[in-house]
Design an enzyme around this catalytic site. Structure first.
Site: not given
Ligand code: GFB
Length: 311
Positions: A17, A139, A143, A166, A204, A211
């Site tokens: 935003g 989520y 959405k 997005p 993690w 991604r």
């Molecule tokens: O970005 P993220 O939290 O969400 O995690 P998602 C992406 C990947 O990064 C996963 C790895 O495979 C995690 O295991 N990862 C590695 C980590 N280290 C880390 C860390 O320190 N922190 C985090 N957060 N991840 C989300 C959805 O999924 O995508 C939401 O849960 C949303 O709903 C978003 O739509 C765009 O890409 O997995």
């Protein structure tokens, strides 16, 4: 869209935003009202949204508000993510129908709404075509319902509601909380800390999932373009078209930050979806000038802006 038009940005203080506001201002728009949690109107309360839209009757509304978070926040608060995200968009649609039918609405879905498994890259036609990823089911359902909501309020009441999808984002004003934030925000913090302390950072999962990572201003520019130029019920992807594995992101960040020590992996944490690269050919057919920046550039930009460190 005329410069004098009244534009509301629901969720105007969040990462996306605030970027939409910044980019609109850069284009000269001045009549912008931001709505964020705890002010002007409560998106979880229909009466409050009614009061707000009845008095403001904006020409355009960006609905980028929501309860958002990374894989762990989604996974541990599935019911909250379902409830809040569903109610917020339904309230906005219902209230526009009641009091501000001429407002054009842009709603943001997310690429995590697509099924858990897809041919890559993911085309818009994959929406509702298979079972969802468990870690963000709440989520994704909310959405996805918002997208259907936009289509049905258009069909029944003539509301000009459009919906974009997005991909994963990062950028200025990200959530840098290591428990609740997304991967790229965590990557920045963990790498800067590792560089400073010399202590091995822990990431993690297995590091194998892939991604996309889109710089938030690139997304905001595409959203503003769609608000000006797109009037169809069909969803439209906004991504980068290129992805890396989590391990590759870590390697790139090591190089940019200048950390060459050990990396640890906590495999008790979930991987989530294996891959979700977006097919952005539909967006490019409408906006050929769309050129998302490279991850290397975006990472330098965000470290510079949010942490005042030149890398
Ligand atoms: O970005 P993220 O939290 O969400 O995690 P998602 C992406 C990947 O990064 C996963 C790895 O495979 C995690 O295991 N990862 C590695 C980590 N280290 C880390 C860390 O320190 N922190 C985090 N957060 N991840 C989300 C959805 O999924 O995508 C939401 O849960 C949303 O709903 C978003 O739509 C765009 O890409 O997995």
């Amino acid at each position: 869209m005329e410069i004098k038009d009244k534009i509301v940005v629901f969720g105007g203080n969040g990462m996306l935003g605030s970027s939409v506001v910044r980019r609109l201002q850069k284009q000269g728009f001045k009549n912008i009202i931001t709505v964020s949690k705890g002010d002007k109107c409560n998106l979880l309360n229909l009466e409050s949204v009614n009061d707000f839209l009845k008095s403001e009757k904006p020409d355009y509304a960006f609905m980028v508000a929501g309860l958002v978070g990374g894989i762990q926040a989604n996974n541990t608060r599935q019911a909250d993510f379902l409830y809040q995200n569903a109610v917020m968009i339904l309230n906005v649609l219902e209230s526009l129908k009641n009091y501000s039918q001429k407002t054009k609405l842009l709603f943001t879905g997310s690429t995590c709404i697509y099924p858990k498994e897809n041919p890559q890259p993911i085309n818009e036609s994959r929406f509702m075509m298979g079972p969802l990823e468990e870690t963000n089911k709440g989520y994704a359902v909310a959405k996805g319902m918002g997208i259907i909501g936009c289509q049905l309020y258009r069909q029944q009441y003539g509301i000009n509601a459009i919906a974009a999808m997005p991909t994963n984002m990062y950028g200025p004003n990200d959530n840098y909380n290591l428990e609740t934030g997304h991967f790229i925000g965590a990557l920045v913090i963990k790498m800067l800390n590792a560089k400073k302390s010399g202590v091995a950072p822990t990431f993690w999962g297995t590091g194998k999932p892939r991604r996309e990572a889109m710089y938030v201003d690139d997304c905001a520019d595409a959203l503003i373009f769609l608000m000006k130029n797109y009037d169809k019920p069909e969803i439209i992807n906004i991504g980068t078209g290129f992805d890396y594995s989590i391990k590759e992101y870590v390697e790139i960040a090591k190089g940019i930050v200048g950390f060459d020590g050990e990396i640890k992996w906590d495999t008790t944490k979930p991987d989530g979806m294996f891959e979700k690269r977006t097919d952005i050919s539909y967006l490019l057919s409408l906006m050929p000038e769309y050129k998302p920046r490279t991850f290397e550039q975006g990472l330098k930009d965000v470290i510079n802006i949010d942490f005042k460190i030149k890398v």
